[in-house]
Design a protein around this motif. Structure first.
Motif, PDB file in Angstrom:
ATOM      1  N   LYS A  17      -2.270   3.922   2.846  1.00  0.00           N
ATOM      2  CA  LYS A  17      -2.592   2.761   3.685  1.00  0.00           C
ATOM      3  C   LYS A  17      -4.071   2.615   4.020  1.00  0.00           C
ATOM      4  N   TYR A  18      -4.470   1.357   4.127  1.00  0.00           N
ATOM      5  CA  TYR A  18      -5.761   0.983   4.715  1.00  0.00           C
ATOM      6  C   TYR A  18      -5.485   0.789   6.193  1.00  0.00           C
ATOM      7  N   TRP A  19      -6.135   1.577   7.045  1.00  0.00           N
ATOM      8  CA  TRP A  19      -5.876   1.420   8.476  1.00  0.00           C
ATOM      9  C   TRP A  19      -7.160   1.676   9.267  1.00  0.00           C
ATOM     10  N   ALA A  30       0.839  -1.205   0.000  1.00  0.00           N
ATOM     11  CA  ALA A  30       0.000   0.000   0.000  1.00  0.00           C
ATOM     12  C   ALA A  30       0.874   1.254   0.000  1.00  0.00           C
ATOM     13  N   MET A  55      -5.216  -1.880  14.177  1.00  0.00           N
ATOM     14  CA  MET A  55      -6.228  -0.964  13.634  1.00  0.00           C
ATOM     15  C   MET A  55      -7.280  -0.632  14.690  1.00  0.00           C
ATOM     16  N   GLY A 103      -8.363  -7.870   3.912  1.00  0.00           N
ATOM     17  CA  GLY A 103      -8.671  -6.573   3.287  1.00  0.00           C
ATOM     18  C   GLY A 103      -7.770  -6.277   2.095  1.00  0.00           C
ATOM     19  N   SER A 104      -6.464  -6.404   2.306  1.00  0.00           N
ATOM     20  CA  SER A 104      -5.526  -6.048   1.239  1.00  0.00           C
ATOM     21  C   SER A 104      -5.623  -7.002   0.038  1.00  0.00           C
ATOM     22  N   ARG A 135      -7.145  -5.827  -3.303  1.00  0.00           N
ATOM     23  CA  ARG A 135      -6.344  -5.061  -4.272  1.00  0.00           C
ATOM     24  C   ARG A 135      -5.461  -5.956  -5.134  1.00  0.00           C
ATOM     25  N   SER A 168      -2.281  -6.680  12.323  1.00  0.00           N
ATOM     26  CA  SER A 168      -2.805  -5.425  11.775  1.00  0.00           C
ATOM     27  C   SER A 168      -4.247  -5.206  12.229  1.00  0.00           C
ATOM     28  N   THR A 169      -5.034  -6.293  12.311  1.00  0.00           N
ATOM     29  CA  THR A 169      -6.429  -6.162  12.753  1.00  0.00           C
ATOM     30  C   THR A 169      -6.485  -5.565  14.166  1.00  0.00           C
TER      31      THR A 169
HETATM   32  O1  PMV Z   1      -5.223  -6.639   5.021  1.00  0.00           O
HETATM   33  P1  PMV Z   1      -4.465  -6.667   6.280  1.00  0.00           P
HETATM   34  O2  PMV Z   1      -5.305  -7.077   7.442  1.00  0.00           O
HETATM   35  O3  PMV Z   1      -3.188  -7.457   6.152  1.00  0.00           O
HETATM   36  O4  PMV Z   1      -4.009  -5.165   6.649  1.00  0.00           O
HETATM   37  C1  PMV Z   1      -3.098  -4.430   5.867  1.00  0.00           C
HETATM   38  C2  PMV Z   1      -2.572  -3.261   6.624  1.00  0.00           C
HETATM   39  C3  PMV Z   1      -1.405  -2.531   5.960  1.00  0.00           C
HETATM   40  O5  PMV Z   1      -0.593  -3.442   5.264  1.00  0.00           O
HETATM   41  C4  PMV Z   1      -0.567  -1.868   7.043  1.00  0.00           C
HETATM   42  C5  PMV Z   1      -1.885  -1.432   5.012  1.00  0.00           C
HETATM   43  C6  PMV Z   1      -2.416  -1.851   3.680  1.00  0.00           C
HETATM   44  O6  PMV Z   1      -3.200  -1.057   3.133  1.00  0.00           O
HETATM   45  O7  PMV Z   1      -2.040  -2.908   3.143  1.00  0.00           O
END
Ligand code: PMV
Length: 322
Positions: free
Chosen positions: A16-18, A13, A191, A136-137, A140, A187-188
């Protein structure tokens, strides 16, 4: 028995998704924007079966290690009103030591393979919605190049879309591994902590809105320095949320700060180089084709305990025909 094999690349990212507005469906609070990476991917084969089974790198996974995948299969069955079970065989070409989350490529490849084995005629956007519920990521990783995940407000409106295929943009990435011990705060969890306790979380959507508008302009103008500047700033804004949580926490290690300082030094010496950092101590260095080897040499000379892997923009979902 029909078998489908899908390949998905992981992504990093830049915006970022946060934070999640809906924890179960993984609807984020804000949009985000990533770059799909060429050298790290997951290859997943799926066929229908009498029971669910998950193999990773040729090893049958026990219930504990299959839990997240099985939960995703339950969601898939419920969403499409089917009763099938599946045999899943995944191979991760995202070295653990790459400091990149493999869950993005893993759930993207799984979603794409499941849809195809069932002969569902879904768009990339619909596959993205499905992958999003796994991680989530992962939403993308369905597309290649620069990808924007529209936060949306519900399952139907939260999906990713390619913004630019990245083929004409001179951007390379060095994944620098400082420390490969598993992170203490997922990350969960991170966040959730920041959302509940950082007084700055309420301005995060505004921060992302501005950074996203600016980086999209910079990508469209093929302005490498602007892309790097905005990505670096956005990463630090995200990490500021962890520092300002109560109790405070950070994903940085002392070596992370040393590396940040060194990137600043290289930039001051005239090399166009920037960084971004996810929910861990490792640093992803953003540079250009003509400087990537120079920067890589400088990094490995300065820090003798690091590992580096060089990569560039990568493609979206691919199916393997056998
Ligand atoms: O999708 P997750 O739960 O792995 O969260 C991704 C969080 C970050 O990598 C920090 C930001 C992102 O947008 O990928």
């Amino acid at each position: 028995m029909k078998k489908v094999t899908a390949i998905a690349h992981t992504n990093i990212a830049l915006i970022k998704y946060w934070g999640k507005a809906d924890e179960e469906l993984r609807i984020p609070y804000t949009d985000s924007l990533s770059l799909t990476l060429n050298d790290f991917y997951t290859e997943t084969s799926v066929s229908r079966s009498l029971k669910d089974e998950f193999w990773l790198d040729n090893k049958l996974q026990d219930l504990t290690h299959s839990k997240r995948v099985f939960k995703f299969l339950d969601y898939f069955r419920k969403k499409f009103n089917i009763n099938e079970h599946f045999l899943i065989k995944s191979f991760n070409h995202v070295p653990n030591s790459a400091g990149l989350a493999s869950s993005a490529s893993a759930f993207a490849a799984l979603a794409a393979a499941l849809v195809k084995v069932m002969d569902f005629n879904l768009s990339f956007e619909d596959i993205s919605k499905l992958a999003r519920v796994g991680s989530g990521s992962a939403s993308r990783s369905i597309m290649g190049g620069f990808v924007q995940w529209h936060a949306g407000i519900d399952d139907e409106t939260s999906f990713a879309e390619q913004f630019n295929d990245g083929q004409n943009i001179d951007i390379s990435l060095i994944s620098v591994i400082l420390n490969d011990t598993p992170k203490k705060i997922s990350s969960t969890e991170g966040m959730l902590k920041t959302k509940l306790t950082s007084p700055f979380y309420q301005i995060w959507p505004k921060v992302v809105e501005k950074d996203l508008t600016d980086i999209k302009k910079a990508i469209s103008n093929n302005d490498f320095n602007k892309i790097g500047e905005i990505a670096e700033h956005n990463a630090m804004e995200m990490h500021a949320l962890t520092f300002s949580s109560n109790p405070s926490f950070t994903y940085f290690e002392p070596e992370t700060l040393e590396l940040i300082n060194y990137i600043h030094e290289l930039r001051a010496s005239g090399i166009p180089v920037y960084f971004t950092i996810d929910a861990g101590p490792n640093v992803k260095v953003i540079c250009q084709k003509e400087t990537v080897n120079l920067v890589n040499d400088k990094l490995t000379t300065k820090f003798n305990n690091i590992k580096t892997i060089v990569t560039k923009p990568g493609p979206g979902i691919q199916y393997k025909t056998i």
